[in-house]
Design an enzyme around this catalytic site. Sequence first.
Site, PDB file in Angstrom:
ATOM      1  N   ASP A  63     -57.301 -16.426 -20.527  1.00 20.20           N
ATOM      2  CA  ASP A  63     -55.880 -15.572 -20.156  1.00 20.20           C
ATOM      3  C   ASP A  63     -55.156 -16.658 -18.876  1.00 20.20           C
ATOM      4  O   ASP A  63     -55.912 -16.687 -17.961  1.00 20.20           O
ATOM      5  CB  ASP A  63     -56.095 -14.117 -19.861  1.00 20.20           C
ATOM      6  N   TYR A 155     -37.737 -16.394 -24.631  1.00 18.18           N
ATOM      7  CA  TYR A 155     -38.769 -17.652 -25.100  1.00 18.18           C
ATOM      8  C   TYR A 155     -37.589 -18.400 -25.059  1.00 18.18           C
ATOM      9  O   TYR A 155     -38.691 -19.591 -24.434  1.00 18.18           O
ATOM     10  CB  TYR A 155     -38.731 -17.126 -26.571  1.00 18.18           C
TER      11      TYR A 155
HETATM   12  P1  NAP Z   1     -50.097 -17.950 -33.184  1.00 14.96           P
HETATM   13  O1  NAP Z   1     -50.415 -18.429 -34.132  1.00 14.96           O
HETATM   14  O2  NAP Z   1     -49.814 -16.776 -32.141  1.00 14.96           O
HETATM   15  O3  NAP Z   1     -51.283 -18.486 -32.014  1.00 14.96           O
HETATM   16  C1  NAP Z   1     -51.094 -18.515 -30.300  1.00 14.96           C
HETATM   17  C2  NAP Z   1     -52.699 -18.221 -29.816  1.00 14.96           C
HETATM   18  O4  NAP Z   1     -52.582 -18.220 -28.673  1.00 14.96           O
HETATM   19  C3  NAP Z   1     -53.370 -17.342 -30.718  1.00 14.96           C
HETATM   20  O5  NAP Z   1     -54.547 -17.638 -30.333  1.00 14.96           O
HETATM   21  C4  NAP Z   1     -53.484 -16.348 -28.925  1.00 14.96           C
HETATM   22  O6  NAP Z   1     -53.961 -15.670 -29.157  1.00 14.96           O
HETATM   23  C5  NAP Z   1     -53.006 -17.023 -27.823  1.00 14.96           C
HETATM   24  N1  NAP Z   1     -52.711 -16.498 -26.443  1.00 14.96           N
HETATM   25  C6  NAP Z   1     -51.809 -15.693 -26.493  1.00 14.96           C
HETATM   26  N2  NAP Z   1     -51.360 -15.533 -25.361  1.00 14.96           N
HETATM   27  C7  NAP Z   1     -52.498 -16.421 -24.278  1.00 14.96           C
HETATM   28  C8  NAP Z   1     -52.833 -15.301 -23.196  1.00 14.96           C
HETATM   29  N3  NAP Z   1     -52.647 -15.313 -22.347  1.00 14.96           N
HETATM   30  N4  NAP Z   1     -53.868 -17.032 -22.519  1.00 14.96           N
HETATM   31  C9  NAP Z   1     -54.585 -17.649 -23.359  1.00 14.96           C
HETATM   32  N5  NAP Z   1     -54.050 -17.578 -25.196  1.00 14.96           N
HETATM   33  C10 NAP Z   1     -53.134 -16.972 -25.498  1.00 14.96           C
HETATM   34  O7  NAP Z   1     -48.767 -18.812 -32.390  1.00 14.96           O
HETATM   35  P2  NAP Z   1     -48.624 -20.452 -33.060  1.00 14.96           P
HETATM   36  O8  NAP Z   1     -47.478 -20.119 -34.012  1.00 14.96           O
HETATM   37  O9  NAP Z   1     -50.057 -21.559 -32.987  1.00 14.96           O
HETATM   38  O10 NAP Z   1     -47.953 -21.237 -31.818  1.00 14.96           O
HETATM   39  C11 NAP Z   1     -48.459 -21.952 -30.018  1.00 14.96           C
HETATM   40  C12 NAP Z   1     -47.336 -22.596 -29.910  1.00 14.96           C
HETATM   41  O11 NAP Z   1     -46.855 -22.769 -30.561  1.00 14.96           O
HETATM   42  C13 NAP Z   1     -47.286 -21.555 -28.927  1.00 14.96           C
HETATM   43  O12 NAP Z   1     -46.893 -21.893 -27.895  1.00 14.96           O
HETATM   44  C14 NAP Z   1     -45.724 -21.098 -29.646  1.00 14.96           C
HETATM   45  O13 NAP Z   1     -44.723 -20.443 -28.858  1.00 14.96           O
HETATM   46  C15 NAP Z   1     -45.151 -22.801 -30.200  1.00 14.96           C
HETATM   47  N6  NAP Z   1     -44.425 -22.517 -31.316  1.00 14.96           N
HETATM   48  C16 NAP Z   1     -44.980 -22.293 -32.052  1.00 14.96           C
HETATM   49  C17 NAP Z   1     -44.092 -22.326 -33.087  1.00 14.96           C
HETATM   50  C18 NAP Z   1     -43.540 -22.076 -34.924  1.00 14.96           C
HETATM   51  O14 NAP Z   1     -43.444 -21.821 -35.864  1.00 14.96           O
HETATM   52  N7  NAP Z   1     -45.467 -21.281 -35.038  1.00 14.96           N
HETATM   53  C19 NAP Z   1     -42.428 -23.093 -33.085  1.00 14.96           C
HETATM   54  C20 NAP Z   1     -42.433 -23.810 -32.279  1.00 14.96           C
HETATM   55  C21 NAP Z   1     -42.737 -23.663 -31.020  1.00 14.96           C
HETATM   56  P3  NAP Z   1     -54.058 -14.026 -29.534  1.00 14.96           P
HETATM   57  O15 NAP Z   1     -53.949 -14.587 -30.935  1.00 14.96           O
HETATM   58  O16 NAP Z   1     -55.390 -13.083 -29.407  1.00 14.96           O
HETATM   59  O17 NAP Z   1     -52.404 -13.396 -28.881  1.00 14.96           O
END
Ligand code: NAP
Length: 247
Positions: A63, A155
Amino acid sequence: MDLLEGRSAIITGAAQGIGLAIARVFAGAGARLVIADIDEQAAKDAAEELVAGGATVLPVRCDVTDEDGVEAMVAACAAEFGSVDVLVNNAGITRDATLRKMTAEQFRQVMDVHLFGTWLGMKYASLKMREQGNGSIVNISSISGKVGLVGQTNYSAAKAGIVGMTKAGAKELAHLGVRVNAIQPGLVRTAMTEALRPDIWAEKLAGVPMGRAAEPEEVGRVALFLASDLSSYMTGTVLEVTGGRHM
Ligand code: NAP
């Protein structure tokens, strides 16, 4: 191209989405990986997939808001692979709500995971990297941190904060051989965005000049560029991966 051959890389939040895509791209480039996620079983499942593809992987439950956990994650990478060459601070959550409805708890949760989590990762990885005299840290920000998005006061603030932290860290660590850069993805097809209402998804898509969302691997390849020597003279930069949105 074996751009990360012989190097170790820690990726947080790597069990799915962008983190897992970065892991796949890094594995293809020859890196040995620490797949860290808050969900231990999901980290193990992701690691199994990567190992089946020929990668060397250590799954770790971490975490990113837990200081001891982050310190242990970095120590586990060093113990298993002998070095910590790359860290990608990717773990993230959203708790979207308008100012009227957002609770203090939702604000703090997002700050905690993105800002404090990224800071902890930078702190402990850079302690090891400065000993080694080399390292690359890649922080995942968001275009939301550049332009501010409705319903994301928490965010947007956290993701903008990551930019400041990246630049401050880059200045502190440059003379030690450690580079720190950030990526601001736009709309990427993952579980985080699949949760969006269809009308909100369509509205976001309408603002993308390239007319489509990114696949997670398209962020992964930019992370590879920043992690590897291809970007050896870059530090403190913020790369937008948005298909032209909010340029
Ligand atoms: P995602 O599919 O929700 O994946 C995020 C991962 O982080 C999940 O496996 C989640 O686990 C894990 N996580 C959450 N809280 C955590 C913690 N405290 N410690 C360790 N792991 C944790 O999101 P994503 O879209 O791939 O996003 C990845 C990154 O890209 C994030 O920083 C997000 O803000 C950024 N981002 C995403 C987008 C987009 O369009 N998707 C755009 C801009 C930036 P759980 O599922 O078990 O919670």
